[in-house]
Write a protein that holds these residues in place. Structure first.
Motif, PDB file in Angstrom:
ATOM      1  N   LEU A 128       0.808  -1.209   0.000  1.00 33.69           N
ATOM      2  CA  LEU A 128       0.000   0.000   0.000  1.00 33.69           C
ATOM      3  C   LEU A 128       0.848   1.269   0.000  1.00 33.69           C
ATOM      4  N   SER A 129       2.015   1.205   0.616  1.00 41.87           N
ATOM      5  CA  SER A 129       2.857   2.406   0.708  1.00 41.87           C
ATOM      6  C   SER A 129       3.328   2.890  -0.658  1.00 41.87           C
ATOM      7  N   LYS A 130       3.262   2.042  -1.677  1.00 43.66           N
ATOM      8  CA  LYS A 130       3.682   2.431  -3.021  1.00 43.66           C
ATOM      9  C   LYS A 130       2.580   3.138  -3.800  1.00 43.66           C
ATOM     10  N   ALA A 131       1.373   3.131  -3.258  1.00 44.29           N
ATOM     11  CA  ALA A 131       0.235   3.706  -3.982  1.00 44.29           C
ATOM     12  C   ALA A 131       0.230   5.224  -3.876  1.00 44.29           C
ATOM     13  N   PRO A 132      -0.340   5.906  -4.877  1.00 47.17           N
ATOM     14  CA  PRO A 132      -0.597   7.342  -4.722  1.00 47.17           C
ATOM     15  C   PRO A 132      -1.539   7.573  -3.545  1.00 47.17           C
ATOM     16  N   ASP A 133      -1.576   8.800  -3.043  1.00 48.46           N
ATOM     17  CA  ASP A 133      -2.439   9.102  -1.897  1.00 48.46           C
ATOM     18  C   ASP A 133      -3.919   9.115  -2.285  1.00 48.46           C
ATOM     19  N   LEU A 134      -4.212   9.674  -3.446  1.00 51.43           N
ATOM     20  CA  LEU A 134      -5.581   9.715  -3.952  1.00 51.43           C
ATOM     21  C   LEU A 134      -5.637   9.102  -5.342  1.00 51.43           C
ATOM     22  N   ILE A 135      -6.611   8.245  -5.557  1.00 56.04           N
ATOM     23  CA  ILE A 135      -6.857   7.681  -6.883  1.00 56.04           C
ATOM     24  C   ILE A 135      -8.007   8.460  -7.504  1.00 56.04           C
ATOM     25  N   VAL A 136      -7.729   9.127  -8.610  1.00 58.43           N
ATOM     26  CA  VAL A 136      -8.712  10.001  -9.260  1.00 58.43           C
ATOM     27  C   VAL A 136      -9.300   9.278 -10.468  1.00 58.43           C
ATOM     28  N   GLU A 137     -10.606   9.083 -10.441  1.00 63.16           N
ATOM     29  CA  GLU A 137     -11.291   8.390 -11.536  1.00 63.16           C
ATOM     30  C   GLU A 137     -12.090   9.393 -12.366  1.00 63.16           C
ATOM     31  N   PRO A 138     -11.753   9.527 -13.659  1.00 67.02           N
ATOM     32  CA  PRO A 138     -12.526  10.413 -14.530  1.00 67.02           C
ATOM     33  C   PRO A 138     -13.875   9.792 -14.884  1.00 67.02           C
ATOM     34  N   GLN A 139     -14.752  10.601 -15.422  1.00 64.00           N
ATOM     35  CA  GLN A 139     -16.011  10.083 -15.948  1.00 64.00           C
ATOM     36  C   GLN A 139     -15.700   9.154 -17.122  1.00 64.00           C
ATOM     37  N   ARG A 140     -16.282   7.938 -17.074  1.00 65.05           N
ATOM     38  CA  ARG A 140     -16.016   6.945 -18.116  1.00 65.05           C
ATOM     39  C   ARG A 140     -17.292   6.365 -18.733  1.00 65.05           C
ATOM     40  N   SER A 141     -18.409   6.398 -18.022  1.00 68.93           N
ATOM     41  CA  SER A 141     -19.558   5.563 -18.366  1.00 68.93           C
ATOM     42  C   SER A 141     -20.734   6.304 -18.962  1.00 68.93           C
ATOM     43  N   ALA A 142     -20.606   7.607 -19.197  1.00 71.71           N
ATOM     44  CA  ALA A 142     -21.722   8.376 -19.739  1.00 71.71           C
ATOM     45  C   ALA A 142     -22.018   7.976 -21.185  1.00 71.71           C
ATOM     46  N   LYS A 143     -23.244   8.206 -21.611  1.00 71.34           N
ATOM     47  CA  LYS A 143     -23.620   7.893 -22.989  1.00 71.34           C
ATOM     48  C   LYS A 143     -22.988   8.864 -23.981  1.00 71.34           C
ATOM     49  N   SER A 144     -22.871  10.120 -23.585  1.00 66.14           N
ATOM     50  CA  SER A 144     -22.291  11.122 -24.475  1.00 66.14           C
ATOM     51  C   SER A 144     -20.770  11.111 -24.388  1.00 66.14           C
ATOM     52  N   PRO A 145     -20.077  11.053 -25.525  1.00 63.47           N
ATOM     53  CA  PRO A 145     -18.606  11.093 -25.474  1.00 63.47           C
ATOM     54  C   PRO A 145     -18.073  12.394 -24.903  1.00 63.47           C
ATOM     55  N   LEU A 146     -18.852  13.473 -25.003  1.00 61.81           N
ATOM     56  CA  LEU A 146     -18.407  14.759 -24.473  1.00 61.81           C
ATOM     57  C   LEU A 146     -18.481  14.812 -22.946  1.00 61.81           C
ATOM     58  N   ALA A 147     -19.073  13.785 -22.325  1.00 64.41           N
ATOM     59  CA  ALA A 147     -19.154  13.727 -20.867  1.00 64.41           C
ATOM     60  C   ALA A 147     -18.123  12.769 -20.279  1.00 64.41           C
ATOM     61  N   ASN A 148     -17.308  12.144 -21.133  1.00 61.01           N
ATOM     62  CA  ASN A 148     -16.285  11.205 -20.671  1.00 61.01           C
ATOM     63  C   ASN A 148     -14.900  11.785 -20.922  1.00 61.01           C
ATOM     64  N   TYR A 149     -13.972  11.513 -19.981  1.00 55.29           N
ATOM     65  CA  TYR A 149     -12.677  12.202 -19.957  1.00 55.29           C
ATOM     66  C   TYR A 149     -11.517  11.231 -19.753  1.00 55.29           C
ATOM     67  N   ILE A 150     -10.356  11.682 -20.206  1.00 52.40           N
ATOM     68  CA  ILE A 150      -9.086  11.053 -19.859  1.00 52.40           C
ATOM     69  C   ILE A 150      -8.273  12.089 -19.085  1.00 52.40           C
ATOM     70  N   LEU A 151      -7.510  11.607 -18.101  1.00 53.66           N
ATOM     71  CA  LEU A 151      -6.660  12.500 -17.314  1.00 53.66           C
ATOM     72  C   LEU A 151      -5.279  12.556 -17.939  1.00 53.66           C
TER      73      LEU A 151
END
Length: 550
Positions: A408-431
């Motif tokens: 666990l100590s190797k993990a980032p402090d926060l895992i950030v999940e972008p929007q992935r599951s929306a029907k519109s492609p304009l509502a889904n993101y890559i970081l």
């Protein structure tokens, strides 16, 4: 005790999603998969968080969460703050379930499973998968299998190809690679009868990254050529479908066949530059003049690799294992003003706080770090893309709440999940973790139009399998299910559960647990090419082309 199935096969379809497959199944385009679904068990497979191939296939192989196996992305932090290197199979800190099969005298056959390079000994045969540089390295167990294969196939590849600038070229490379995988599977299954066999078809993932816009009329990049490319993607999947039928035909009667994807896929069209956001918030402070010099150095290094005498100069001036990605992360670290910087988004997919509690004794106290994490989480969750009006962030997890284990100590402090599951492609993101002088926080996602989603596919078929279509499982469940189906005990450290509900009542295996060490450190393979910068650069370029190093 029910009879053990003669063989078990797990066939991986990297990135397969019911959004893509279901219409083709209903239209009769994929007869093999349709038959398996109709007469077997099927449903949804939940991937890891994050749903990235490096993390997910490592959890598939071990049956444990990233806090135990230690893989959080295609990059891993070194022992120096802010410096990262390419991950590979030698970094997995838990036994693979096929190691447990081998210890029980079960024969295994493994072809192109991601994160099996460098190859480690197995009780059977292994051909390493994704991140294998090329066929000049050792990619098999036993080692002599390499020359036998090259005598017949002349050359072998380990991915769909490195040229992703042209869709047709990518399609041609994908079809060639997939046919190679089918041919290898048939050859080796004719020669041997392993108790457990697995092959992972990865080209579908590569194609969906670049061709999903051709499947989605609502995508900004949908064009008059999209009908052609969507048909080409179907034809590739028909090649896979026919290959699965051929593989099953080589298995003994009554075999258990499991098909999984490591994650799903969906349309997306937007990119969020999270480090630029941190800079604008004053949470990440860059020394401007140093940053400009460092960007110039990275660009120079990229050019050096194309000119022989410049390559020689680079080799003389830099550590032998420093490719563009390692240099870029090291130079980015030099660009940080560590006395003023509080947090940054790292290449392994999360936010890292410059805290005293970290492995590197940063600046922030425990209380300051906790307050920062809370504030950053709230602000990111409330952030809105001004061009679309959508929120780019779906969820933010504290790694300590998400994972458990001695890695666990190797993990980032926060895992950030972008929007992935929306029907519109304009509502889904890559970081995007890029650090540069641009002030743009949001752009279009090109050249990528498809990205991973949390929910993948699962299919099981065999004489003992109960017909059903509402299976819900996690990718970590595959390992204990295979072990129990072969009447072997499940180590008590495994996080997944055996899917006994798949089996007819009279055929359900007896579930047994055993106390067992999680990791045999003596089995870690050495990467004989770890100091070969040319091979490192080849792998980095391959990952960068897929957007995994953005």
């Amino acid at each position: 005790m029910p009879a053990t199935p003669p063989q078990i096969a797990v066939i991986g379809l990297d990135g397969a999603d019911w959004r893509l497959l279901r219409p083709w199944l209903d239209a009769g385009h994929l007869p093999t998969l349709a038959k398996l679904v109709e007469t077997g068990a099927s449903g949804d497979l939940m991937s890891t968080i994050r749903p990235e191939s490096s993390v997910a296939w490592s959890s598939f192989a071990t049956g444990v969460n990233p806090g135990k196996h230690g893989v959080y992305g295609f990059m891993r932090q070194t022992d120096q703050e802010g410096q990262f290197e390419i991950s590979n199979g030698s970094h997995i800190q838990a036994n693979r379930f096929w190691d447990l099969l081998g210890n029980a005298d079960k024969q295994v056959g493994l072809i192109n499973i991601p994160f099996t390079y460098p190859p480690r000994p197995v009780n059977g045969f292994l051909i390493s998968g994704m991140l294998t540089p090329n066929d000049s390295v050792n990619f098999t167990h036993p080692p002599e299998l390499k020359s036998q294969l090259l005598n017949q196939f002349k050359s072998l590849t380990f991915d769909a190809g490195d040229d992703v600038s042209d869709k047709q070229t990518l399609l041609d490379g994908s079809n060639k690679f997939t046919q190679q995988q089918i041919d290898l599977s048939i050859k080796l299954l004719k020669e041997q009868t392993p108790d457990f066999f697995s092959v992972v078809f990865t080209a579908l993932d590569r194609l969906q990254h670049f061709l999903w816009s051709d499947l989605d009329p609502n995508h900004p990049e949908f064009s008059d050529q999209s009908d052609y490319f969507s048909q080409q993607l179907l034809q590739h999947m028909q090649l896979v479908d026919a290959g699965i039928e051929k593989i099953i035909s080589q298995l003994t009667a009554g075999s258990l066949v499991i098909l999984i994807s490591d994650h799903g896929f969906n349309s997306f069209a937007r990119r969020f530059y999270i480090n630029r956001w941190l800079i604008q918030k004053g949470l990440l402070v860059i020394q401007a003049s140093q940053n400009q010099r460092n960007q110039t150095l990275v660009q120079l290094l990229e050019k050096m690799k194309n000119v022989k005498w410049l390559r020689m100069l680079k080799q003389a001036l830099l550590p032998t294992d420093w490719g563009p990605q390692k240099l870029a992360t090291a130079l980015n670290t030099q660009s940080f003003d560590w006395e003023k910087s509080q947090v940054y988004y790292s290449p392994d997919g999360g936010l890292r706080v410059n805290s005293q509690a970290s492995r590197f004794n940063g600046a922030l106290t425990e209380d300051q770090s906790a307050e920062l994490l809370s504030n950053v989480t709230q602000e990111l969750m409330e952030l809105i893309d001004p061009e679309t009006g959508n929120r780019p962030i779906a969820e933010i997890y504290r790694s300590a709440d998400l994972y458990q284990g001695d890695q666990l100590s190797k993990a980032p402090d926060l895992i950030v999940e972008p929007q992935r599951s929306a029907k519109s492609p304009l509502a889904n993101y890559i970081l995007d973790s890029k650090i540069d002088s641009s002030s743009d926080l949001f752009t279009q996602s090109d050249p990528y139009s498809g990205n991973h989603d949390q929910k993948g596919i699962f299919i099981a078929h065999g004489e003992q399998i109960k017909s059903q279509n509402d299976v819900e499982m996690h990718i970590m469940d595959v390992a204990p299910t295979v072990l129990s189906a072969l009447n072997l005990p499940i180590p008590n450290y495994i996080d997944g559960r055996p899917l006994i509900e798949l089996f007819e009542a009279e055929s359900q295996p007896e579930i047994k647990y055993v106390e067992s060490p999680m990791f045999d450190e003596g089995a870690i393979p050495e990467d004989e090419n770890e100091d070969d910068e040319d091979l490192d650069e080849l792998i980095e370029e391959r990952l960068r082309n897929l957007g995994y190093l953005d």
